[in-house]
Motif scaffolding. Structure first.
Motif, PDB file in Angstrom:
ATOM      1  N   GLU A   1      -9.140  -0.446  -3.605  1.00  0.00           N
ATOM      2  CA  GLU A   1      -9.540  -1.836  -3.788  1.00  0.00           C
ATOM      3  C   GLU A   1      -9.783  -2.536  -2.470  1.00  0.00           C
ATOM      4  O   GLU A   1     -10.796  -3.196  -2.264  1.00  0.00           O
ATOM      5  N   LEU A   2      -8.820  -2.431  -1.549  1.00  0.00           N
ATOM      6  CA  LEU A   2      -8.905  -3.183  -0.306  1.00  0.00           C
ATOM      7  C   LEU A   2     -10.144  -2.812   0.480  1.00  0.00           C
ATOM      8  O   LEU A   2     -10.919  -3.680   0.905  1.00  0.00           O
TER       9      LEU A   2
ATOM     10  N   THR B   1     -16.746 -12.009  -5.703  1.00  0.00           N
ATOM     11  CA  THR B   1     -15.899 -11.176  -4.849  1.00  0.00           C
ATOM     12  C   THR B   1     -14.527 -11.803  -4.686  1.00  0.00           C
ATOM     13  O   THR B   1     -13.511 -11.098  -4.660  1.00  0.00           O
TER      14      THR B   1
ATOM     15  N   LEU C   1     -14.956   1.093  -6.866  1.00  0.00           N
ATOM     16  CA  LEU C   1     -13.581   0.604  -6.777  1.00  0.00           C
ATOM     17  C   LEU C   1     -12.746   1.155  -7.908  1.00  0.00           C
ATOM     18  O   LEU C   1     -11.607   1.581  -7.709  1.00  0.00           O
TER      19      LEU C   1
ATOM     20  N   PHE D   1     -12.692 -10.986  -7.719  1.00  0.00           N
ATOM     21  CA  PHE D   1     -12.193  -9.610  -7.645  1.00  0.00           C
ATOM     22  C   PHE D   1     -10.898  -9.567  -6.855  1.00  0.00           C
ATOM     23  O   PHE D   1      -9.959  -8.848  -7.204  1.00  0.00           O
ATOM     24  N   VAL D   2     -10.881 -10.333  -5.745  1.00  0.00           N
ATOM     25  CA  VAL D   2      -9.652 -10.393  -4.950  1.00  0.00           C
ATOM     26  C   VAL D   2      -8.501 -10.887  -5.815  1.00  0.00           C
ATOM     27  O   VAL D   2      -7.408 -10.305  -5.830  1.00  0.00           O
TER      28      VAL D   2
ATOM     29  N   ILE E   1     -13.502  -4.009  -1.409  1.00  0.00           N
ATOM     30  CA  ILE E   1     -13.777  -5.444  -1.418  1.00  0.00           C
ATOM     31  C   ILE E   1     -14.064  -5.950  -0.005  1.00  0.00           C
ATOM     32  O   ILE E   1     -14.939  -6.799   0.192  1.00  0.00           O
TER      33      ILE E   1
ATOM     34  N   GLY F   1     -18.239  -2.782  -5.685  1.00  0.00           N
ATOM     35  CA  GLY F   1     -17.107  -3.585  -6.120  1.00  0.00           C
ATOM     36  C   GLY F   1     -16.613  -3.236  -7.506  1.00  0.00           C
ATOM     37  O   GLY F   1     -15.500  -3.572  -7.869  1.00  0.00           O
TER      38      GLY F   1
ATOM     39  N   LYS G   1      -0.988   4.588  -1.271  1.00  0.00           N
ATOM     40  CA  LYS G   1      -2.344   4.620  -0.717  1.00  0.00           C
ATOM     41  C   LYS G   1      -2.289   4.375   0.776  1.00  0.00           C
ATOM     42  O   LYS G   1      -1.321   3.853   1.312  1.00  0.00           O
TER      43      LYS G   1
ATOM     44  N   LEU H   1       0.833  -1.205   0.000  1.00  0.00           N
ATOM     45  CA  LEU H   1       0.000   0.000   0.000  1.00  0.00           C
ATOM     46  C   LEU H   1       0.863   1.248   0.000  1.00  0.00           C
ATOM     47  O   LEU H   1       0.600   2.195  -0.740  1.00  0.00           O
TER      48      LEU H   1
ATOM     49  N   VAL I   1      -7.577  -7.941  -8.419  1.00  0.00           N
ATOM     50  CA  VAL I   1      -6.955  -6.679  -8.027  1.00  0.00           C
ATOM     51  C   VAL I   1      -6.265  -6.712  -6.677  1.00  0.00           C
ATOM     52  O   VAL I   1      -5.428  -5.867  -6.390  1.00  0.00           O
ATOM     53  N   LEU I   2      -6.607  -7.682  -5.842  1.00  0.00           N
ATOM     54  CA  LEU I   2      -6.198  -7.554  -4.453  1.00  0.00           C
ATOM     55  C   LEU I   2      -5.083  -8.505  -4.041  1.00  0.00           C
ATOM     56  O   LEU I   2      -4.329  -8.215  -3.113  1.00  0.00           O
TER      57      LEU I   2
ATOM     58  N   LEU J   1     -17.558  -4.975   0.749  1.00  0.00           N
ATOM     59  CA  LEU J   1     -18.459  -5.792  -0.066  1.00  0.00           C
ATOM     60  C   LEU J   1     -18.645  -7.180   0.555  1.00  0.00           C
ATOM     61  O   LEU J   1     -19.762  -7.664   0.741  1.00  0.00           O
TER      62      LEU J   1
ATOM     63  N   TYR K   1      -1.487  -7.472  -3.354  1.00  0.00           N
ATOM     64  CA  TYR K   1      -1.103  -6.746  -2.146  1.00  0.00           C
ATOM     65  C   TYR K   1      -0.597  -7.682  -1.057  1.00  0.00           C
ATOM     66  O   TYR K   1       0.178  -7.289  -0.194  1.00  0.00           O
TER      67      TYR K   1
END
Lengths: 422, 434, 259
Positions: A388-389, B279, A382, B282-283, A392, A378, A59, A54, B286-287, A395, B290
């Motif tokens: 994003e974090l 969902t 987003l 989606f993780v 989601i 979402g 961010k 991050l 994009v997620l 959500l 991280y």
């Protein structure tokens, strides 16, 4: 002289480290401590990666963006919204839309599913085979495909608004010129009140609740409650005299007549959709995405519900209906008093599971542009904010909350209705 | 008081008589099944009429379609010539032209033999599970499958899967050694650590080393080239296969008496089952980056596979938990009485039976997962639905809806329907087996 | 006459006809399951039907209360002919009670509710009256204290006695028993048979499909032996057991009485 032999204490074994693993007194604790430490190490490593990544992306983690202006429009909504509303409001609209499609879908899916399930048990060969074809067809094709197919059907094969225009229109409105079925959605009349009570703002001016709607709901609720009291009195009469008075019509009247009176007092009238310019104005629009999602989810889930209902009724052994028949009960009464109460116990848990599946499948709204919470939070939010974090997590949290509430209710129901055995 | 004499003895046994005509044969069947009551008569006639109307519209559309056309316009022109109207018939030209892309995506067509071989290998690998009485050597095929199959599909150096496999060998040897030297439990822990360390640190350098000596490789194919039904099958199979061991561990953990283990397993399972698959995708999309150390960049398909595996593992855990619960308690007690410890009892007695009971549930899970792979089209992977959108985006086929979706639906239906029939057959076989 | 014969003579049989079956034939699809059955049951008679499995004995008594449908012949119960007329079926079912091998109690209702269900919904009896009748019959089968329990909480023998009481609450004139003790543990068979003997002593017309030959000797006026869907032999118990006339009867008796 003491004839009692005193028991000497057994020699205490000295504590050795390997006892941690092999002594049943310590073993489970040791393993749990190891697992806990391993888990926390793993979690710490993941969270650290998140923090570093991050920071690299410039961010931070906060939900302040929910108060920023959203800059996008939502067509299908239950409360007021515009592109100058906040992301937070957009999220709430998304959540309301998710709940709306979930409730609508569950109602129609149950109705269709129970009907098809009972038809599948019919002794009529053609009817039961047709029901089987329906069930197998819908169960074996992915729900996303059904949603896209139906969306395509609605968009391509329905007339455009401009086809309704002119001296010889190729499309006409239905139901006495009040409903327009177009390829942009179905326009139906909307309820309006000429002497209405107005709206009141709640939640610090963020919502307005229609007092007319409250009044109608209150009268409806009162009617249903009184109907329930009438039914209870009828059952008491049956217990006393053996005759069950017929209360269906009275209970219907108790609900319907006060409703009509209230609607008249509020000056109820319908606002009809009319063709003005390129589009229909007035009335309420049920957009194609909503319709496609609703129809597809209902038909798809109904196929599974039909199987659950069929299995539930078949699970009740034939001996039950034979015993009831031998006692002189007619088939209708047998179904009501003996079969259905037992079948409900078997049917309700997997039925609730299907309702949860329907709610989760409603997230596919993002594929057809219906503004449910997955779409607004979402997808759009987003992408526009890059958070994003946060998006989601929020959500997932919403869906988890819904699942948790429904599961708790179902577990409570299961406990209450368990068959008592020894 | 004497009672009336009801005594009787039959002297001649009666043979069978034919039943009344209205009871058997086609008339009897129709009377009982179609026309047994006034309501049924009406229903039957209505239903037959409905079926007739639907088929009358559908069959000409399907079977009277045009197969040899390379664009929608051409289809319509041909139809106009033959039938005098450009619609009401299917334009199957799109399927004819795009069939291989719908099946394999952008995979190079001269390399189709590789995924085909992997699929055949798959059937050979699961054969020992589904059929008894096969020679034990077949298990070698099963063990080799998880290493050979990815190599066949993605290509690359031969040494990579070999070194990955060596990881297990190293772990096993270390485990053996440590078990003898220290203790069995330490043996397991050290063995697992050794395998992980090998994969993280030594596997790639060793592969490169060997590749430098004997360069044995096949052409590489990028993940972006995998698409169509091949992608759906790939995701489905890896999802189920990888979720299987994880699901077993989660199920055992959920049933365990250890509070912390149970809480972790329950938490994971309920979390995954409470959120929609989209969902999690989606993780993946994009997620997930991280959560990985900075700079690592996993392939999108790999990320999707990871999340699909987690998703499938939660549902697999529930199915296996059902299988474990269906096992009579006496089995656990017998294992205890024989002196088997927890892991031996699980390995030798409990799990083989529980998994056998769970097979229909596992197949059902697989069907569901296979259908769910269509969701990857939403995160822009080119599975069959993604390909439908791609083809529709083409100028020649813009506007084709029913044929494309119909074809994809038909293939899915074939797959899922046959798998569900097979699962029902398995269930029947297992019931009579006990 | 022997002791048991004397006892049986004291349970009187009238001349009134309770059930009359004439030339009855039944098929399952193409399979001829009941062949040319002719039978007359007088009021107060106790009949035991026995035979090898598959002989059609259960099917026979299930035809009497229309749980099975016969294709040829006539069945007349208490003067009413058994046809597809629903009114006739209702009338006959209110006169005929049935007990099943697997009890078929309603598991979601208490014992008391099991007993009062049919009187309330079929005879439109007020609840208090139905409950009084139910308690009366529960006392008769000697388990009044189980009234508020659920069937799943009772033993097999208790459940079958509840099933008998449930049928009796409809005050039938004829009782049919379809292998009532076959699903019970040995120590519970006696309590159910004792209940049935008491019923017989009170003059209930009974047809009982059973393997309990001791019960047949003690209570039955007539034993009917069926094989391959037809009545092969019927006689008073003394004659039947001591002097079987048909070869098939002799074979069957040797098999079940042999051990």
């Amino acid at each position: 002289m003491s004839i009692m032999t005193t028991l000497t204490d057994p020699p205490k074994a000295s504590f050795r480290l390997s006892m941690l693993l092999y002594d049943t007194r310590y073993r489970s604790t040791t393993i749990q401590v190891i697992v806990l430490i391993a888990f926390m190490l793993g979690a710490a490593w993941l969270l650290n990666n998140v923090r570093v990544n991050l920071a690299l992306a410039g961010k931070d983690f906060n939900y302040g963006f929910l108060q920023q202006v959203s800059n996008f429009d939502i067509n299908q909504r239950l409360i007021e919204y515009s592109s100058t509303s906040t992301y937070g409001r957009a999220t709430i609209i998304g959540l309301m839309n998710t709940l709306l499609i979930a409730v609508m879908g569950c109602l129609t899916a149950t109705f269709i599913g129970v009907t098809v399930g009972i038809l599948r048990l019919s002794s009529n060969w053609v009817v039961s085979r047709l029901a089987t074809v329906y069930v197998e067809m819908f169960r074996n094709v992915p729900v996303l495909l059904w949603i896209l197919l139906i969306m395509g059907a609605l968009s391509e094969s329905l007339p455009q608004p401009k086809d309704f225009r002119g001296d010889e229109p190729s499309a006409t409105m239905s139901v006495f010129d009040s409903v327009a079925v177009t390829n942009r959605g179905i326009y139906v009349p909307e309820p309006l009140f000429s002497t209405g009570l107005g709206d009141i703002p709640v939640f610090w001016n963020s919502f307005e609740i229609s007092l007319d709607l409250m009044a109608i709901l209150a009268v409806l609720f009162a009617g249903l409650m009184i109907g329930k009291l009438i039914k209870t009195r009828a059952i008491q009469t049956q217990a006393a005299t053996g005759e069950l008075p017929k209360t269906g019509l009275i209970r219907l009247a108790i609900v319907v007549i006060p409703m009509l009176i209230v609607l008249w007092m509020l000056g109820f009238y319908l606002g009809y959709p009319e063709l003005k310019g390129f589009n229909f104005q007035g009335g309420t629009r049920l957009g194609n995405p909503l319709l496609a999602l609703w129809i597809a989810l209902s038909l798809y889930t109904a196929a599974f519900i039909a199987e659950i209902v069929r299995a539930g009724i078949m699970a009740i052994s034939k001996g039950q209906s034979e015993a009831a028949g031998a006692l002189g009960l007619r088939p209708g009464r047998t179904m009501n008093l003996v079969i259905l109460p037992q079948a409900m116990r078997v049917i309700i848990p997997p039925l609730i599971s299907q309702y949860l599946n329907l709610t989760k499948n409603s997230s596919l709204a993002v594929a057809v542009g219906y503004a449910d919470i997955t779409s607004t939070l979402g997808n759009t939010t987003l992408n526009q904010t890059g958070r994003e974090l946060e998006c989601i997590l929020l959500l997932m949290g919403c869906y988890l909350a819904i699942s948790l509430v429904v599961s708790t209710v179902m577990n409570a129901y299961n406990e209450r209705t368990k068959l008592r055995e020894r | 008081m004497t009672m009336t004499d009801q005594s009787y003895v039959r002297t001649q046994m009666l043979g069978e008589k034919a039943p009344p005509v209205s009871n058997v044969g086609i008339i009897g069947w129709m009377k009982n099944n179609l026309f047994s009551s006034p309501l049924n008569i009406i229903l039957s006639l209505l239903a037959i009429a409905a079926v007739y109307f639907v088929l009358a519209a559908l069959l000409p559309w399907v079977f009277g379609g045009v197969w040899n056309a390379s664009s929608l316009k051409e289809c319509r022109a041909i139809l106009l010539e033959i039938h005098g109207e450009p619609t009401h018939r299917a334009c199957w030209g799109v399927i004819h032209e795009r069939f291989w892309q719908l099946m394999y995506g952008f995979y190079p067509s001269d390399l189709y033999w590789r995924p085909n071989l992997a699929l055949v290998w798959l059937f050979a690998a699961i054969a020992p599970v589904l059929f008894n009485g096969l020679p034990k050597k077949m298990l070698l095929v099963s063990v080799a499958f998880p290493f050979v199959a990815p190599w066949l599909i993605w290509g690359g150096s031969f040494w990579v899967p070999v070194m990955a496999f060596m990881g297990f060998v190293v772990g096993f040897l270390v485990h053996r050694f440590a078990s003898k030297m220290i203790s069995p439990l330490m043996g397991i822990i050290v063995g697992v650590l050794a395998t992980l360390l090998w994969w993280l640190l030594l596997s790639s350098p060793m592969a490169n080393l060997f590749a430098g000596i004997v360069p044995l490789a096949i052409e590489e194919v990028g993940s972006r080239q995998i698409g169509g039904f091949m992608l759906a099958i790939l995701l489905g199979i890896t999802g189920i296969a990888l979720s299987f061991p994880i699901g077993i561990v989660l199920a055992l953990g959920r049933l365990s008496d250890l509070v912390i283990v149970k809480a972790l397993c329950v938490g994971f399972i309920e979390f995954i089952r409470g959120v929609p698959l989209i969902t999690l995708l989606f993780v993946a999309s994009v997620l997930l980056n991280y959560f990985l150390p900075k700079g690592t960049q996993f392939d999108i398909i790999l990320r999707v596979m990871i999340m699909i595996t987690f998703f499938a593992a939660a549902y697999m855990a529930e199915v296996i938990r059902g299988g474990l619960a269906a096992l009579p308690k006496g089995q656990y007690e017998a294992a205890d009485a024989l002196g088997l410890d927890y892991w031996k009892a699980q390995r030798l007695i409990i799990l083989p039976q529980a998994l056998k009971i769970s097979i229909p549930g596992i197949v059902s899970n697989f069907i569901g997962l296979f259908k769910d792979t269509t969701l990857v089209s939403i995160i822009a992977l080119s599975d069959p639905i993604g390909w439908v959108k791609l083809i529709q985006g083409n100028a020649e086929w813009n506007g084709v809806i029913w044929e494309l979706y119909g074809f994809v639906a038909f293939v899915f239906f074939l797959f899922c329907f046959s798998m569900s029939r097979y699962s029902m057959y398995l269930e029947r076989k297992l019931q009579t087996g006990h | 006459m022997s002791d048991s014969a004397t006892a049986r003579a004291q349970m009187s049989v009238s001349d009134e006809v309770a059930i009359e079956i004439t030339s009855m034939n039944k098929w399952y699809g193409a399979f001829h399951v009941l062949k040319d059955i002719n039978m007359v049951v007088n009021r107060g008679e106790r009949i035991v039907v026995c035979g090898p499995s598959g002989s059609g004995k259960s099917t026979l008594i299930r035809c009497i209360n229309r749980l099975e449908v016969h294709q040829e012949g006539t069945i007349i119960v208490d003067g009413t002919e058994l046809s597809s007329d629903l009114k006739n079926i209702d009338k006959i079912r209110s006169e005929v009670g049935m007990c099943f091998q697997h009890f078929n109690l309603f598991p979601h209702l208490t014992v008391l509710e099991n007993l009062t269900l049919a009187p309330i919904w079929v005879r439109k009896t007020p609840q208090k009256e139905a409950q009084d009748t139910a308690m009366h019959f529960l006392e008769k089968v000697k388990i009044p204290e189980q009234a508020d329990k659920y069937p799943g909480q009772l033993s097999g023998g208790q459940q079958q006695r509840v099933a008998i009481a449930r049928s009796l609450c409809m005050k039938p004139r004829i009782m049919l028993f379809d292998e009532p003790t076959s699903a019970l543990d040995p120590e519970m068979i006696k309590e159910v048979l004792d209940t049935m003997i008491e019923l017989a002593e009170e003059g209930m017309t009974m047809i009982c499909v059973t393997h309990e030959m001791g019960f047949a000797r003690q209570v039955a006026n007539r034993v009917i032996f069926m094989d391959e869907g037809q009545i092969v032999e019927q006689n008073e118990p003394e004659e039947f057991f001591n002097n079987p006339k048909s070869e098939r009867t002799k074979l069957f008796l040797s098999q079940i009485l042999g051990h």
